[in-house]
Design a protein around this motif. Structure first.
Motif, short mmCIF file in Angstrom:
data_model
loop_
_atom_site.label_atom_id
_atom_site.label_comp_id
_atom_site.label_asym_id
_atom_site.label_seq_id
_atom_site.Cartn_x
_atom_site.Cartn_y
_atom_site.Cartn_z
N ARG A 1 3.92 4.43 6.75
CA ARG A 1 3.03 4.63 5.60
C ARG A 1 1.81 5.45 5.99
O ARG A 1 1.17 5.18 7.02
N THR B 1 -9.45 0.22 2.88
CA THR B 1 -9.72 1.19 3.93
C THR B 1 -10.58 2.29 3.32
O THR B 1 -10.78 2.35 2.10
N TYR C 1 -0.41 5.60 -1.14
CA TYR C 1 0.23 6.02 0.11
C TYR C 1 1.50 6.81 -0.16
O TYR C 1 2.07 6.78 -1.26
N GLU D 1 -5.15 6.36 6.93
CA GLU D 1 -4.72 5.30 7.84
C GLU D 1 -3.20 5.32 7.92
O GLU D 1 -2.51 5.52 6.92
N ARG D 2 -2.68 5.11 9.11
CA ARG D 2 -1.22 5.07 9.29
C ARG D 2 -0.80 3.64 9.61
O ARG D 2 -1.34 3.00 10.51
N ASP D 3 0.14 3.16 8.83
CA ASP D 3 0.70 1.82 9.01
C ASP D 3 2.21 1.97 9.11
O ASP D 3 2.92 1.98 8.10
N GLY D 4 2.72 2.12 10.33
CA GLY D 4 4.13 2.43 10.50
C GLY D 4 4.43 3.79 9.90
O GLY D 4 3.81 4.80 10.26
#
Length: 428
Positions: free
Chosen positions: A116, A105, A394, A111-114
């Motif tokens: 994270r 990325t 992260y 970036e948001r992953d759930g």
């Protein structure tokens, strides 16, 4: 306190959004060109909390060296508000390492992953800034009386700089005696101190000619090929240095901590049509508290001189471009209260805490030397799986909430007064 703890959880998404703004400001060091812009952002974020701010620049004469990696003003920001309570410094380094190859990325776009939150500096250590601002907003919103006046220290060049900002602030007597350093771990850890490091830039000079003339007599001098004896000698030295074991306690279930030499960066040549006339090599040496900086540097310089002397015509220059002193045992009277606050925020049991050091480094060795004060509290968002200094770094929303709750507890007047050494009854 109970209402403020709930407020933190309810407003965590706002902290995540602010973290995204911080990550978008490129403060990678080297070179460290984004410090002014980051200070401007911090001034905007702390103003609603009633903080007065002051920018303190490290004089260029202290950090500028020939061919060194640093450039741009070294803008440190101090944010404070005073009510007459004892001061508690909350320290952050605002620089990150440069983004390494391998990011999937954009490292400067969170970036948001759930749960994270992924981005350069998310864990080390811009996420800590977001967490502490969240804690201070919760205190204001819910009327939590504080035991301390927070002093926010946003500092430059921790990532291996020659003259870190916190060193200069300490030398100017601008660092409170009582400091929480967020360059650490979210684990149940008691800090035992850490190694020092220094970075040396080695510049090897040959002579450029047309590549087609390179194999003829007098046909230039290839700096890359001429550096091979040095690279081999440094590899031998690296193995020898790695046998030096420190008495500093290692992390749980990890091998003993040892000294390190790393060939950290190498640059040379311009194109296939030229014999390269310059090779630049950056060496990173992590030295244990038992070692002397002067001896460690002299050992490297001796290997460089002897190796280059084997190749007639080559010349070499070396320059120190970064230095962090070892941090001695930072224990002191505030640690029990900070451990209790970590238990309150992260849910750790008191017996879970272990004491260990690290071969990773801190700029607080300079603070100890400048002030004569040993105690430094350590917390943060680091965990072994967070990819700190690597692609995909992260942190998580739960850890930001937990750190905010821990800091709120630590600063609150009604949290564990029996562990507050700054109360008049304790001082008497």
């Amino acid at each position: 306190m109970a209402r403020a703890t709930g407020w933190i959880g309810a407003h965590a998404d706002e902290a995540a959004a602010e973290l995204g703004r911080m990550i978008a400001v490129d403060t990678s060091f080297p070179p460290g060109l984004g410090y002014d812009d980051f200070a401007t952002l911090m001034e905007e974020l702390v103003a609603p909390l009633g903080f007065a701010t002051e920018r303190v620049a490290v004089p260029e004469t202290l950090w500028r060296v020939p061919h060194g990696p640093a450039s741009g003003p070294r803008a440190n920001l101090i944010a404070s508000r005073s009510s007459g309570r004892p001061a508690c410094g909350l320290y952050f380094h605002v620089d990150t390492v440069p983004a390494a190859p391998g990011w999937e990325t954009d490292p400067l776009r969170m970036e948001r992953d759930g749960d994270r939150l992924i981005g350069l500096g998310a864990a080390d250590m811009k996420g800590c800034i977001a967490a502490i601002l969240l804690a201070l907003r919760a205190a204001d919103a819910c009327g939590v009386e504080l035991a301390y006046d927070p002093v926010l220290l946003f500092c430059t060049d921790e990532e291996g700089g020659l003259y870190p900002g916190i060193r200069y602030l300490a030398e100017q007597d601008l660092v409170p005696a009582h400091v929480l350093n967020f360059n650490g771990s979210a684990e149940a850890r008691i800090w035992a101190g850490c190694f020092g490091l220094f970075n040396v830039l080695v510049r090897i000079h040959g002579q450029t000619v047309h590549a087609g003339e390179g194999n003829r007599k007098g046909g230039g001098l290839n700096a890359i090929e001429g550096a091979l004896p040095l690279l081999n000698a440094l590899t031998v030295l690296k193995a020898r240095i790695a046998t030096r074991v420190s008495t500093l306690p290692p992390p749980p279930d990890k091998p003993p901590l040892t000294a390190q030499l790393n060939l950290a960066a190498i640059r040379g040549g311009t194109a296939g049509g030229q014999v390269p006339a310059l090779l630049e090599l950056t060496l990173n040496r992590r030295y244990a508290p038992e070692e002397r900086f002067e001896d460690a540097l002299a050992e490297i310089e001796d290997v460089i001189r002897r190796s280059i002397a084997t190749v007639p015509g080559l010349s070499v220059e070396t320059v120190l471009v970064g230095h962090l002193m070892p941090t001695a045992d930072p224990g002191g009277p505030h640690w029990p209260r900070w451990q209790a606050a970590m238990c309150a925020g992260f849910g750790y049991a008191p017996e879970a805490f272990r004491k260990w050091g690290a071969a990773s480094c801190s700029d607080f060795g300079w603070v100890q030397r400048a002030t004569g004060r040993q105690e430094v509290l350590l917390g943060g968002l680091g965990r072994p799986d967070r990819n700190v200094h690597a692609p995909g770094e992260y942190t998580t929303i739960p850890d930001i909430i937990s750190l905010a709750q821990a800091v709120l507890a630590y600063l609150a007047a009604d949290f564990r007064p029996d562990l507050n050494p700054d109360l008049p009854s304790k001082q008497s």
